[in-house]
Design an enzyme around this catalytic site. Sequence first.
Site, mmCIF file in Angstrom:
data_model
loop_
_atom_site.group_PDB
_atom_site.id
_atom_site.type_symbol
_atom_site.label_atom_id
_atom_site.label_comp_id
_atom_site.label_asym_id
_atom_site.label_seq_id
_atom_site.Cartn_x
_atom_site.Cartn_y
_atom_site.Cartn_z
ATOM 1 N N SER A 1 11.317 7.695 -1.801
ATOM 2 C CA SER A 1 11.162 7.850 -0.354
ATOM 3 C C SER A 1 10.777 6.543 0.346
ATOM 4 C CB SER A 1 10.129 8.932 -0.044
ATOM 5 O OG SER A 1 8.830 8.428 -0.196
ATOM 6 N N LYS B 1 3.182 6.467 1.807
ATOM 7 C CA LYS B 1 3.981 6.560 3.024
ATOM 8 C C LYS B 1 3.483 5.533 4.033
ATOM 9 C CE LYS B 1 6.579 10.263 2.115
ATOM 10 N NZ LYS B 1 6.282 10.169 0.671
#
Lengths: 200, 200
Positions: free
Chosen positions: B124, B161
């Site tokens: 990701s 993230k």
Amino acid sequence: MKNLSDRQQRILDFIRAYLDENGYPPSFREIGGNVGLKSPSSVDHQLKRLREMGYLQYEEGHFRSITLTDQEREVLPPQGMVPLVGNVAAGAPILAEEHVEEYIPFDAGPHPEDYFALRVRGESMLGAGILPDDLVIVRRQPEAYNGEIVVALFEDEATVKTLSRKNGEVWLLPENPDYEPIDGRACRILGKVVGLVRRY
Amino acid sequence: MKNLSDRQQRILDFIRAYLDENGYPPSFREIGGNVGLKSPSSVDHQLKRLREMGYLQYEEGHFRSITLTDQEREVLPPQGMVPLVGNVAAGAPILAEEHVEEYIPFDAGPHPEDYFALRVRGESMLGAGILPDDLVIVRRQPEAYNGEIVVALFEDEATVKTLSRKNGEVWLLPENPDYEPIDGRACRILGKVVGLVRRY
DNA sequence: GGAAAAGTCAAACATATGTTCTAAAAAAGT
DNA sequence: ACTTTTTTAGAACATATGTTTGACTTTTCC
């Protein structure tokens, strides 16, 4: 620096190992027994020589007072460290001037002297997760396999690229569609990229 | 540990200073002369005591063989090392089980205990140059600024993230269009990503 | 090949250094 | 006050260790 004889090298090695193990220096006879000198005077002779050459110090009349000179006691390349020696292009090739800027912590295994680090300039390797200002850790080697990421010297300038060997052709491929492949026949491989360190 | 007498403390201090300065240990008489003991037997007496208490070692019949016990000279946490404590998801969150697998060389500054490393799982964060199996170096901190890359705990599972703070909203953004943002209100920030180490 | 230099050894030597012993002084406990 | 323990001192001692000396061997050099 003058060359050391085999025996002198063994003496230095033994003293270093002894210091490392015991925390205090060996006696002349202990040295002799371990390097094959049967008389303390022979050891004395060699130690005087080594002292003249600056490899070690010891005080007259003091027992077990041998100390290795800084040059010798120092862990030559700091353990787990790799020298950062300059920049390398990942876009337009940039001159790779070689002087050690600092040491980067990296576990370089048993032969750390074969490793060095370069700071990446340019964005040609974005697709391989290599960003501008990343530090690539390189192991010196003159060849590499197809698909490996290498540092190559191209007209006196260093670049990071993926090596491609196909049908007898050699290409240096960027991992970014905005850049063009380089003909591999015109360059020399400096080494293979074995690691990467990024600092935010 | 039992309290040391004033004299015993001075003896230890002197030995440490002498070792530091000369690289080899002092003789009994040198110790005596510096701590106010006029007989080598007195020094012998105190040294035997210190040895019994485990502060130092020395071999009988060897001259200048005193060494301070590890406890006295040890450097506590391995310098420039950061513990690798588990995995962290960059895709679907993966449980971050915490046990030290190994130590990663990284210059963590004056407070290395605030740092740890995690192995990245998932893709990701490809867009930020963070690949699967990369090791991210994290500094523990409960908050972070907009745009910084963080490790967050989301339902007992850790993810890497990019933190986004806008209009009072908090989001954890992946750097890959194939993944979805996560609502930041449902998670706790473990720390900020300050480095990355990749090994090919 | 011969001379010079370097390396090695053996033995005797001087001493720095830890050890032992006895006794006195100081401190601690009763 | 008396005993006990701890600390220190001094002297004699044993030895580990560096030093010196001279001769012998090996290497280097011309």
